[in-house]
Enzyme design. Structure first.
Site, mmCIF file in Angstrom:
data_model
loop_
_atom_site.group_PDB
_atom_site.id
_atom_site.type_symbol
_atom_site.label_atom_id
_atom_site.label_comp_id
_atom_site.label_asym_id
_atom_site.label_seq_id
_atom_site.Cartn_x
_atom_site.Cartn_y
_atom_site.Cartn_z
ATOM 1 N N LEU A 86 0.813 -1.213 0.000
ATOM 2 C CA LEU A 86 0.000 0.000 0.000
ATOM 3 C C LEU A 86 0.851 1.270 0.000
ATOM 4 O O LEU A 86 1.882 1.340 0.663
ATOM 5 C CB LEU A 86 -0.925 0.008 1.225
ATOM 6 C CG LEU A 86 -1.886 -1.173 1.332
ATOM 7 C CD1 LEU A 86 -2.775 -1.015 2.567
ATOM 8 C CD2 LEU A 86 -2.747 -1.324 0.084
ATOM 9 N N LYS B 216 -5.718 5.895 -11.802
ATOM 10 C CA LYS B 216 -4.416 5.355 -12.234
ATOM 11 C C LYS B 216 -4.595 4.181 -13.212
ATOM 12 O O LYS B 216 -3.912 4.079 -14.213
ATOM 13 C CB LYS B 216 -3.638 4.926 -10.991
ATOM 14 C CG LYS B 216 -2.488 3.971 -11.207
ATOM 15 C CD LYS B 216 -1.291 4.701 -11.709
ATOM 16 C CE LYS B 216 -0.108 3.834 -12.041
ATOM 17 N NZ LYS B 216 -0.251 2.418 -11.954
ATOM 18 N N ASP B 217 -5.536 3.287 -12.893
ATOM 19 C CA ASP B 217 -5.831 2.152 -13.771
ATOM 20 C C ASP B 217 -7.113 2.490 -14.531
ATOM 21 O O ASP B 217 -8.176 1.927 -14.279
ATOM 22 C CB ASP B 217 -5.967 0.879 -12.942
ATOM 23 C CG ASP B 217 -4.672 0.540 -12.228
ATOM 24 O OD1 ASP B 217 -3.817 -0.103 -12.844
ATOM 25 O OD2 ASP B 217 -4.487 0.964 -11.063
ATOM 26 N N SER C 16 2.818 3.627 -7.583
ATOM 27 C CA SER C 16 2.475 2.257 -7.972
ATOM 28 C C SER C 16 3.322 1.297 -7.161
ATOM 29 O O SER C 16 4.497 1.580 -6.891
ATOM 30 C CB SER C 16 2.759 2.059 -9.469
ATOM 31 O OG SER C 16 2.807 0.676 -9.779
ATOM 32 N N HIS D 90 -3.349 4.187 -2.652
ATOM 33 C CA HIS D 90 -4.337 3.308 -2.015
ATOM 34 C C HIS D 90 -5.001 4.023 -0.831
ATOM 35 O O HIS D 90 -6.208 3.936 -0.640
ATOM 36 C CB HIS D 90 -3.663 2.046 -1.477
ATOM 37 C CG HIS D 90 -3.009 1.181 -2.517
ATOM 38 N ND1 HIS D 90 -1.653 0.972 -2.549
ATOM 39 C CD2 HIS D 90 -3.514 0.464 -3.546
ATOM 40 C CE1 HIS D 90 -1.351 0.161 -3.541
ATOM 41 N NE2 HIS D 90 -2.459 -0.156 -4.172
HETATM 42 P P1 AMP Z 1 -3.446 -2.206 -7.007
HETATM 43 O O1 AMP Z 1 -3.049 -2.575 -5.611
HETATM 44 O O2 AMP Z 1 -2.318 -1.726 -7.834
HETATM 45 O O3 AMP Z 1 -4.278 -3.274 -7.674
HETATM 46 O O4 AMP Z 1 -4.396 -0.949 -6.862
HETATM 47 C C1 AMP Z 1 -5.540 -0.976 -6.053
HETATM 48 C C2 AMP Z 1 -6.375 0.241 -6.329
HETATM 49 O O5 AMP Z 1 -5.609 1.410 -6.026
HETATM 50 C C3 AMP Z 1 -6.779 0.368 -7.803
HETATM 51 O O6 AMP Z 1 -8.116 0.845 -7.873
HETATM 52 C C4 AMP Z 1 -5.803 1.380 -8.339
HETATM 53 O O7 AMP Z 1 -6.288 2.104 -9.451
HETATM 54 C C5 AMP Z 1 -5.626 2.287 -7.139
HETATM 55 N N1 AMP Z 1 -4.366 3.008 -7.250
HETATM 56 C C6 AMP Z 1 -3.142 2.472 -7.481
HETATM 57 N N2 AMP Z 1 -2.221 3.444 -7.595
HETATM 58 C C7 AMP Z 1 -2.881 4.620 -7.437
HETATM 59 C C8 AMP Z 1 -2.477 5.995 -7.461
HETATM 60 N N3 AMP Z 1 -1.218 6.359 -7.672
HETATM 61 N N4 AMP Z 1 -3.426 6.933 -7.258
HETATM 62 C C9 AMP Z 1 -4.718 6.585 -7.050
HETATM 63 N N5 AMP Z 1 -5.149 5.317 -7.018
HETATM 64 C C10 AMP Z 1 -4.255 4.340 -7.211
#
Ligand code: AMP
Length: 286
Positions: free
Chosen positions: A38, A155-156, A191, A42
Site C-alpha cells: 500500500l 491510475k488504472d 504504484s 491506495h
Molecule cells: P493495485 O493494488 O495496484 O491493484 O491498486 C488498487 C487500487 O488502487 C486500484 O483501484 C488502483 O487504481 C488504485 N491506485 C493504485 N495506484 C494509485 C495511485 N497512484 N493513485 C490513485 N489510485 C491508485
C-alpha cells in the site's frame, strides 16, 4: 483520529457474515480492493471510503488470475505487516480481507467473467487474459462484501472503465467511485511496481508524466491531430534511454475508442517499459 485496528480476516465467508450483520443494522459498506504494498494512492481511496461509508473494508490479495505466465505474479511485493501498519496510520478501517489464493479459488473453482468492448484494446491487447482475471475477482469481492460503494483509482483508467461496464451490464447495485491519481513529487504516478525500478530507472520514470503534460499542453494550444501529439510524446519518451513504449493512445474517455480528431474531452493513456518494469499512466484532457 479514530484508533480502531482493522480485523484481519482470511476466509471470505467469515467476512460476508460479519458484513451482513452490519448491513442489517443499516450500516453502509465501502470496499477498497487492492493487491497490497500500500502507498498513498491506495490510502486516498481508503480516506474516500471512510468519508462516505460507515464501514470500510480493504482487500489485500495478489490475484493470480489477472497475471499471465511470465508476468510478475511471484515477485509482486507481499508485505502484509507493513500494509496493516499503514492502514493503522490512517485509522478507521474496520476490516482487512487478506485471503490466500485457495480461499478465493478453492479446489474445483471454474467460473469466468468476460466483459467485452472496453477490454479489447490497450491493456487488453498487451495482456489478453488480464481483465477476465480482474473482473472475476472484483465481482467476487462485490458479492463477498455486499459493498454499497467500491473505490478504484483513475491510475488504472481502463480497469475502472471495465468495472463500470461490468456494473452496468450485469445490473450490480454497487456504486463505483473513481478517485484521482496520486503522484510522487516528480510526477511519477504511485504504484507498487515502482519498487522494481533501479535508482537510474527511477530517475527516468517521470518521463511518462512529462509526456502526458506535453500532450495536455499541445491540446490546450489547439492541436487536434492525435498523430501529431503522439509523435511528440514518442520523441520525448525516446529521450529516456531505458524507455520502450508499449502504447500511446488518445481515446474517447467512455468507450476508449481511439480518436482520429481531438475536438472534445479525451483521455491520453500510455504504457511504457522502463527497463524490465512496465508502467502505465493517463490523463484526461483538457
Ligand atoms: P493495485 O493494488 O495496484 O491493484 O491498486 C488498487 C487500487 O488502487 C486500484 O483501484 C488502483 O487504481 C488504485 N491506485 C493504485 N495506484 C494509485 C495511485 N497512484 N493513485 C490513485 N489510485 C491508485
Amino acid at each position: 483520529m479514530t484508533t480502531i485496528k482493522p480485523e484481519v480476516i482470511s476466509d471470505p465467508r467469515v467476512l460476508s457474515e460479519r458484513l451482513a450483520a452490519l448491513r442489517r443494522e443499516g450500516k453502509t459498506i465501502g470496499l477498497v480492493p487492492t493487491m497490497g504494498a500500500l502507498h498513498e494512492g491506495h490510502l486516498s481511496l481508503v480516506r474516500q471510503s471512510k468519508s462516505l461509508c460507515d464501514v470500510t473494508v480493504v482487500s489485500i490479495f495478489v490475484n493470480p488470475t489477472q497475471f499471465a505466465p511470465g508476468e510478475d505474479y511471484e515477485k509482486y511485493p507481499r508485505v502484509l505487516d507493513a500494509d496493516l501498519a499503514r492502514l493503522d496510520s490512517v485509522g478507521g478501517v474496520e476490516f482487512v480481507l487478506a485471503p490466500a489464493p485457495k480461499d478465493m479459488y478453492p479446489e474445483g473453482f471454474d467460473a469466468h467473467v468476460h466483459i467485452g468492448g472496453v477490454t479489447r484494446r490497450l491493456e487488453g491487447e498487451f495482456r489478453p487474459t488480464h481483465f477476465d482475471g480482474v473482473a472475476v475477482v472484483v465481482l467476487k469481492l462485490f458479492n463477498i462484501s455486499g459493498a454499497d460503494i467500491a473505490f478504484f483509482g483513475q491510475k488504472d483508467y481502463q480497469q475502472a472503465a471495465v468495472i463500470q461496464k461490468m456494473v452496468r451490464d450485469l445490473n450490480l447495485s454497487v456504486k463505483i467511485r473513481v478517485c484521482p491519481i496520486v503522484r510522487e513529487e516528480d510526477g511519477l504516478a504511485m504504484s507498487s511496481r515502482n519498487k522494481y525500478l533501479s535508482p537510474g530507472e527511477r530517475k527516468e520514470a517521470p518521463v511518462l508524466k512529462r509526456a502526458l503534460d506535453l500532450a495536455r499542453k499541445m491540446i490546450a494550444d489547439g492541436a487536434t491531430d492525435p498523430a501529431q501529439v503522439k509523435h511528440e510524446m514518442r520523441t520525448l519518451i525516446g529521450s529516456a534511454p531505458s524507455a520502450a513504449i508499449d502504447y500511446i493512445s488518445i481515446a474517447d474517455p467512455d468507450t476508449l475508442d481511439e480518436l482520429d480528431r481531438i475536438d472534445g474531452k479525451a483521455v491520453v493513456l500510455l504504457a511504457v517499459k522502463i527497463g524490465a518494469t512496465r508502467l502505465i499512466d493517463n490523463m484526461i484532457v483538457p
